[in-house]
Enzyme design. Structure first.
Site, PDB file in Angstrom:
ATOM      1  CB  THR A   1      -1.128  -0.088   0.961  1.00 17.23           C
ATOM      2  OG1 THR A   1      -2.047   1.265   1.361  1.00 17.23           O
ATOM      3  CG2 THR A   1      -0.168   0.103   2.529  1.00 17.23           C
TER       4      THR A   1
ATOM      5  CG  HIS B   1       4.871 -11.718  16.626  1.00 14.73           C
ATOM      6  ND1 HIS B   1       5.786 -11.343  16.172  1.00 14.73           N
ATOM      7  CD2 HIS B   1       5.201 -10.621  17.806  1.00 14.73           C
ATOM      8  CE1 HIS B   1       7.002 -12.391  16.765  1.00 14.73           C
ATOM      9  NE2 HIS B   1       6.938 -11.100  17.974  1.00 14.73           N
TER      10      HIS B   1
END
Length: 406
Positions: free
Chosen positions: A317, A369
């Site tokens: 992006t 994560h």
């Protein structure tokens, strides 16, 4: 009379309903076969609904209605003849003689202003002075408009609050696409262990290559040599070095891909859209630029399809086109990583022990994560930085003429 029932076609797998965003025709209009008669929103894209036949149309749904796939939304009378020229306007009824308007009641006479108007009595003046209010700012209720002690006690000092300005509030329904984007962003925040790591990139070498080859590149291929091709090539290289960043969680399993489909966030008329560049690892600079231009144009024109927005493995992006200097992009689920680009700022940096002015960009990697550890995330971002700061060797194999297909 031959009536055709037009039903909502399936815009893609797993989509069960759409929303009528806009009717492009009116009830009773004559439509031609394949003419766009409506725009419909799914939770993934906005699509045009073409007429299946020519004839007079009767609408069976309103704008904003949610309609199931397979539901009838309009009827087309295919036996109706096409009107010649414009439809004749209905003759306006003759107006009845206007009744004589009642005479308005005379307005009550306003009291004439005198020397007392706006002046304060001694007691009122003392109170107004303590409040730091001018007597002329208070409407007096005493004789001839005199400001009385009670007027002074009730007077409120002005603190500069604006008055008389428009304070309208409008309300509109969010499109199905915008509602789905909102749901996905909240889902990403709530269901992933999202973390963002940052780095900065010196784009001096990229700018040199663009300046040297952009004219020949555009003349040869008809597209510009932009930053997106350099970033996409740098990302595909980094994903091949750190494949966990190109994976995703499916229940209790990790899905790994031997291909790289890059989702590219673009701003369309209906909001954020994320079309996919397929097998980006196999594309040349020309291939990347041409595909991104094609997808961005289709998104801008409202022609993007669900298939073109489904199945990416990683997202890029670019908030820099809007002036963003730094941000923490939100993961595009079910993907595990997204790279945020930002604006390029010339600022002083240390290069080989010398302070120089260089075109610098902050880059950010948000990642899940649960599946990507610190080593992979930081290593990926460093690999992107290395490729962009040494593009001649790491992205062009020291042969720009071949890499740019000139």
């Amino acid at each position: 009379m031959s009536i055709l029932e037009m039903k909502v076609p399936s815009p893609g797998e797993s989509i069960t309903e759409v929303e009528i965003a806009t009717w492009l025709v009116k009830d009773g209009d004559y439509v031609e076969k394949d003419q766009a008669i409506a725009e419909v929103d799914s939770d993934k894209a906005t699509l045009e609904l073409p007429a299946e036949a020519s004839g007079i149309i009767t609408l069976k749904a309103e704008e904003g209605d949610a309609v199931a796939v397979g539901q009838v939304v309009c009827l087309i009378d295919t036996a109706a003849a096409k009107p010649e020229g414009g439809a004749p306007a209905a003759e306006a009824p003759k107006a009845a003689p206007a009744a004589e308007a009642p005479k308005a009641a005379p307005a009550p006479a306003q009291p004439a202003a005198t020397y007392a108007t706006g002046s304060a009595s001694p007691a009122a003046k003392k109170i107004l002075d303590e409040k730091n209010i001018a007597a002329t700012d208070v409407k007096g209720t005493g004789k001839d408009g005199r400001v009385t002690k009670e007027d002074a006690i009730n007077a409120v000092p002005s603190f500069g609050t604006p008055t008389g300005g428009a304070r309208n509030i409008s309300r509109k329904k969010m499109s199905m696409l915008r509602r789905k984007v909102a749901e996905r962003l909240v889902e990403a925040k709530n269901t992933t262990a999202m973390l963002t790591t940052f780095n900065e990139v010196n784009l001096t070498e990229v700018n040199k290559l663009r300046s040297q080859y952009k004219e020949a590149f555009k003349a040869k291929h008809g597209v510009s040599l932009g930053y997106m091709s350099f970033f996409t090539k740098a990302v595909t290289r980094a994903l091949q070095l750190f494949p966990d960043v190109n994976s995703m969680i499916d229940g209790q399993e990790q899905l790994n891909f031997d291909f790289i489909d890059i989702s590219v966030a673009v701003s369309g008329p209906k909001g954020l859209m994320v079309p996919v560049v397929r097998n980006a690892e196999l594309l040349s600079f020309r291939g990347v630029e041409a595909d991104i231009k094609r997808l961005a144009t289709r998104a801008r024109d409202g022609q993007i399809t669900v298939d073109e927005m489904t199945g990416g493995t990683f997202t890029i992006t670019n908030g820099g086109v809007f002036g963003s200097m730094l941000s923490t992009p939100i993961i595009n689920p079910p993907q595990s990583g997204i790279l945020g680009m930002h604006n390029i700022i010339e600022r002083p940096v240390a290069v080989n022990g010398q302070v120089v002015i260089a075109p610098m960009m902050y880059i950010a990697l948000s990642y899940d994560h649960r599946i990507i550890d610190g080593r992979e995330s930081v290593g990926f971002l460093v690999a992107v930085k290395e490729a962009l700061e040494n593009p001649m060797e790491l992205l062009l194999d020291n042969n720009p003429t071949k890499a740019f297909e000139l």
